[in-house]
Write a protein that holds these residues in place. Sequence first.
Motif, PDB file in Angstrom:
ATOM      1  N   ASN A 309       0.913  -1.210  -0.394  1.00  0.00           N
ATOM      2  CA  ASN A 309       0.009   0.369   0.213  1.00  0.00           C
ATOM      3  C   ASN A 309       0.484   1.301  -0.006  1.00  0.00           C
ATOM      4  O   ASN A 309       1.166   1.823   0.981  1.00  0.00           O
ATOM      5  N   ASP A 310       0.678   1.551  -1.109  1.00  0.00           N
ATOM      6  CA  ASP A 310       1.685   2.812  -1.379  1.00  0.00           C
ATOM      7  C   ASP A 310       1.368   4.138  -1.431  1.00  0.00           C
ATOM      8  O   ASP A 310       2.065   4.914  -0.164  1.00  0.00           O
ATOM      9  N   ASP A 311       0.298   3.553  -0.864  1.00  0.00           N
ATOM     10  CA  ASP A 311      -0.449   5.641  -0.834  1.00  0.00           C
ATOM     11  C   ASP A 311      -0.265   5.800   0.883  1.00  0.00           C
ATOM     12  O   ASP A 311      -0.517   6.516   1.470  1.00  0.00           O
ATOM     13  N   PHE A 312      -0.294   4.893   2.076  1.00  0.00           N
ATOM     14  CA  PHE A 312       0.331   5.089   3.504  1.00  0.00           C
ATOM     15  C   PHE A 312       1.357   5.467   3.659  1.00  0.00           C
ATOM     16  O   PHE A 312       1.449   6.338   4.150  1.00  0.00           O
ATOM     17  N   HIS A 313       2.408   5.043   3.014  1.00  0.00           N
ATOM     18  CA  HIS A 313       3.301   5.561   2.646  1.00  0.00           C
ATOM     19  C   HIS A 313       3.503   6.906   2.562  1.00  0.00           C
ATOM     20  O   HIS A 313       4.107   7.588   3.029  1.00  0.00           O
ATOM     21  N   HIS A 314       3.038   7.385   1.016  1.00  0.00           N
ATOM     22  CA  HIS A 314       2.853   8.804   0.650  1.00  0.00           C
ATOM     23  C   HIS A 314       2.665   9.518   1.325  1.00  0.00           C
ATOM     24  O   HIS A 314       2.854  10.794   1.352  1.00  0.00           O
ATOM     25  N   VAL A 315       1.402   9.278   1.427  1.00  0.00           N
ATOM     26  CA  VAL A 315       0.614  10.600   2.987  1.00  0.00           C
ATOM     27  C   VAL A 315       1.412  10.658   4.056  1.00  0.00           C
ATOM     28  O   VAL A 315       1.672  11.527   4.622  1.00  0.00           O
ATOM     29  N   ILE A 316       2.327   9.942   4.302  1.00  0.00           N
ATOM     30  CA  ILE A 316       2.366  10.240   6.390  1.00  0.00           C
ATOM     31  C   ILE A 316       4.038  10.734   6.107  1.00  0.00           C
ATOM     32  O   ILE A 316       4.481  11.028   6.497  1.00  0.00           O
ATOM     33  N   HIS A 317       4.802  10.035   4.716  1.00  0.00           N
ATOM     34  CA  HIS A 317       5.815  10.872   3.941  1.00  0.00           C
ATOM     35  C   HIS A 317       5.155  12.426   3.591  1.00  0.00           C
ATOM     36  O   HIS A 317       6.213  13.172   4.229  1.00  0.00           O
ATOM     37  N   VAL A 318       4.426  12.893   3.554  1.00  0.00           N
ATOM     38  CA  VAL A 318       4.251  13.976   3.219  1.00  0.00           C
ATOM     39  C   VAL A 318       3.373  14.876   4.534  1.00  0.00           C
ATOM     40  O   VAL A 318       4.777  16.212   4.709  1.00  0.00           O
ATOM     41  N   LEU A 319       3.178  14.346   5.310  1.00  0.00           N
ATOM     42  CA  LEU A 319       3.223  15.062   7.018  1.00  0.00           C
ATOM     43  C   LEU A 319       3.538  14.993   7.625  1.00  0.00           C
ATOM     44  O   LEU A 319       3.761  15.761   7.784  1.00  0.00           O
ATOM     45  N   LEU A 320       4.923  14.249   7.414  1.00  0.00           N
ATOM     46  CA  LEU A 320       5.731  14.090   8.198  1.00  0.00           C
ATOM     47  C   LEU A 320       7.189  15.074   7.658  1.00  0.00           C
ATOM     48  O   LEU A 320       7.623  15.934   7.988  1.00  0.00           O
ATOM     49  N   THR A 321       7.189  15.224   6.893  1.00  0.00           N
ATOM     50  CA  THR A 321       8.398  15.572   5.392  1.00  0.00           C
ATOM     51  C   THR A 321       7.861  16.952   5.270  1.00  0.00           C
ATOM     52  O   THR A 321       8.928  17.748   4.655  1.00  0.00           O
ATOM     53  N   GLY A 322       6.531  17.214   4.315  1.00  0.00           N
ATOM     54  CA  GLY A 322       6.190  17.957   3.782  1.00  0.00           C
ATOM     55  C   GLY A 322       7.420  18.793   2.149  1.00  0.00           C
ATOM     56  O   GLY A 322       6.608  19.394   2.170  1.00  0.00           O
ATOM     57  N   GLU A 323       7.159  16.763   2.032  1.00  0.00           N
ATOM     58  CA  GLU A 323       8.483  17.188   0.344  1.00  0.00           C
ATOM     59  C   GLU A 323       6.406  17.555  -0.192  1.00  0.00           C
ATOM     60  O   GLU A 323       5.421  16.528  -0.122  1.00  0.00           O
ATOM     61  N   ARG A 324       6.943  17.520  -1.467  1.00  0.00           N
ATOM     62  CA  ARG A 324       5.796  17.702  -2.697  1.00  0.00           C
ATOM     63  C   ARG A 324       5.851  17.384  -3.564  1.00  0.00           C
ATOM     64  O   ARG A 324       5.477  17.437  -5.032  1.00  0.00           O
ATOM     65  N   GLU A 325       7.518  16.944  -3.930  1.00  0.00           N
ATOM     66  CA  GLU A 325       7.943  16.959  -5.454  1.00  0.00           C
ATOM     67  C   GLU A 325       7.417  15.344  -6.200  1.00  0.00           C
ATOM     68  O   GLU A 325       7.076  15.015  -5.245  1.00  0.00           O
ATOM     69  N   GLY A 326       7.422  15.201  -7.542  1.00  0.00           N
ATOM     70  CA  GLY A 326       7.307  13.759  -7.953  1.00  0.00           C
ATOM     71  C   GLY A 326       5.660  13.992  -7.487  1.00  0.00           C
ATOM     72  O   GLY A 326       4.706  14.016  -7.663  1.00  0.00           O
ATOM     73  N   TYR A 327       4.926  12.146  -7.129  1.00  0.00           N
ATOM     74  CA  TYR A 327       4.345  11.640  -6.763  1.00  0.00           C
ATOM     75  C   TYR A 327       3.633  12.243  -5.094  1.00  0.00           C
ATOM     76  O   TYR A 327       2.825  11.937  -4.866  1.00  0.00           O
ATOM     77  N   TYR A 328       4.556  12.308  -4.781  1.00  0.00           N
ATOM     78  CA  TYR A 328       3.973  13.489  -3.035  1.00  0.00           C
ATOM     79  C   TYR A 328       3.442  14.225  -3.717  1.00  0.00           C
ATOM     80  O   TYR A 328       2.154  14.888  -2.681  1.00  0.00           O
ATOM     81  N   GLU A 329       2.787  15.148  -4.824  1.00  0.00           N
ATOM     82  CA  GLU A 329       2.201  16.279  -4.896  1.00  0.00           C
ATOM     83  C   GLU A 329       0.704  15.487  -4.879  1.00  0.00           C
ATOM     84  O   GLU A 329      -0.738  16.460  -4.827  1.00  0.00           O
ATOM     85  N   ASP A 330       0.357  14.139  -5.343  1.00  0.00           N
ATOM     86  CA  ASP A 330      -1.022  14.038  -5.254  1.00  0.00           C
ATOM     87  C   ASP A 330      -1.007  13.511  -3.518  1.00  0.00           C
ATOM     88  O   ASP A 330      -2.575  13.354  -3.789  1.00  0.00           O
ATOM     89  N   TYR A 331      -0.655  14.120  -2.713  1.00  0.00           N
ATOM     90  CA  TYR A 331      -0.867  14.035  -1.077  1.00  0.00           C
ATOM     91  C   TYR A 331      -0.841  14.929  -0.882  1.00  0.00           C
ATOM     92  O   TYR A 331      -1.204  14.788   1.118  1.00  0.00           O
ATOM     93  N   VAL A 332      -0.143  16.555  -0.804  1.00  0.00           N
ATOM     94  CA  VAL A 332      -0.525  17.606  -0.445  1.00  0.00           C
ATOM     95  C   VAL A 332      -1.646  17.957  -0.059  1.00  0.00           C
ATOM     96  O   VAL A 332      -2.616  18.587   1.509  1.00  0.00           O
ATOM     97  N   GLU A 333      -2.680  18.275  -0.607  1.00  0.00           N
ATOM     98  CA  GLU A 333      -4.210  18.618  -0.283  1.00  0.00           C
ATOM     99  C   GLU A 333      -4.700  17.678   0.082  1.00  0.00           C
ATOM    100  O   GLU A 333      -4.762  16.380  -0.364  1.00  0.00           O
ATOM    101  N   ASP A 334      -5.770  18.063   1.108  1.00  0.00           N
ATOM    102  CA  ASP A 334      -6.404  17.163   1.980  1.00  0.00           C
ATOM    103  C   ASP A 334      -5.233  16.649   2.359  1.00  0.00           C
ATOM    104  O   ASP A 334      -6.384  15.307   2.732  1.00  0.00           O
TER     105      ASP A 334
END
Length: 584
Positions: A309-334
Amino acid sequence: MSAAFERKLPFGASVGADKTLFRFWAPAHPEVRLEIEGSDPVAMAPEDGGWFSAELPAPAGSRYRFHLPNGLAVPDPASRFQDGDIHGWSVVVDPKAYHWKTGGWTGRPWAETVVYELHVGCFGGFAGVAEALPLLAELGVTAVQLMPIADFPGARNWGYDGVLPYAPDAAYGTPDELKALIDRAHGLGLMVFLDVVYNHFGPDGNYIGAAAPTFFRDDLQTPWGGAIDFRLPEVRSYFTENTLYWLMEHRFDGLRLDAVHAISEQDWIDEMAAAVRATVEPGRHVHLILENEHNQQSHLAGDVDAQWNDDFHHVIHVLLTGEREGYYEDYVEDAAAKLARTLSEGFVYQGEPSPHLDGKPRGTPSGHLPPTAFISFLQNHDQIGNRAFGDRLTALADPRGVEAATAALLLIPHIPMIFMGEEVASETPFLFFTDHNDELAEAVRFGRRKEFAKFAAFAGAEIPDPNAASTFERSIPEPHPERAEERTALYRRLLALRAAKITPGVPGAKSAGAEPLGPKAAVARWELGDGSRLTVALNLAEEPASIAPIEGPVLFETTPGAADAARAGQLPGYATIALLESAA
């Protein structure tokens, strides 16, 4: 219970009482010769469908290879072991020469799974992994997952450049040393999973195309070249037999199939899984795991246990690091709403448009699936190693946030996965490393630097040379000098709680919903299969988040008093609390 196991393959080298049978598929050629080291090549007998066979005195340990009419000498595509790396001699192996101490091992139920992903080379080979197993079992891990071990070029590689899927790489040890590793794991109550690659071959040493060009398609390309043609029965059999070989002969407890979205004939996955279920001994637990970045869930309704489940990783990574490049952009909003969704339904993207994919839809509905259909994680080899400098989450985020996320990961009913070194708070990078020939090494070096040139954070930076031995050596995890002991104690405590309180209710568990609490917080609930009710609330921000009253005895809190504060309406910053209300 001592036992010996063999998977009788319809190709390759099969040891008999006094002779060995060799079978080789070369439909592009009118003749093939077999050479046993020390003897002249002999003509193989042609059979229907492009097959060739020969039966000769060739005891275990004999070296052999096949000669094509154009003068090319090639290893056996079903070689069980190689002498001289991927371009060298194939070795005749007698699978029954190893006598298992744990022949009666029947595995563990899926609900008990806690995965520990590791790179065999970073542990010093099969023997080194075997030595590490007691500590992993004591930590609370129940399944060790090896990154790919199929023979690859050189002495060091992630494993996804393998070209001989049946041969454990000699850099790690012999087939018997691999079996000894699995034997020891089973003696400790540990399962062993293997990462296998069926979507492509590596760029060096793939001789299959020379003997059977139709093995690959010229009308469909993948990032690694022409797609493997799973429309052909010979191709399907080659990979299905590989799954059965690892499970039946080497006694692996499960397989993780890499990037199945790159396999054109998706029905093969279900065909293979059905063959596994039909072949494995009654009462033995064997598990099948997929990686599928398209978030397709169709295979999870049948004989496949779970999907990364990549989505679990991605959203937590964004919340902990604030990164938004690459596929992390999909998890920044809401992001908090996405956190709630991944907790309750697994996938975040279930058909919604993905900004990273230029608005194309991604994913399929997953809310109906049990929590155990998802393997969730905070780190893995891809999410660390595909960064330019192999940065671990430990080096990118506040330790308090990492610990809160860890607590949530290990206490929710999803199947959790730990990446080697997390349990000692390692900040050692996990870099992309290879050991290619000079020409290919330069191409990989150039490609790696070009790949990251477009990222602002890496502009002008010197990307580590994948082919340098030092790049591999830097990737061996080391305990954090200050936080290792405390982090290990946290893992041990959480996994003990999981085993005692959560795991009994995981079979039959279902989501009871989740909601966001603030910009970086969410609360989720599950009805467990034993009738108990689990509530997990986590806040990955430094600031407190408002929370409605929650009920149940405290199972875990990141810091003393966190649950009382939450009951009073405030979930503290960098906190996770778990409440478990027993069945009436």
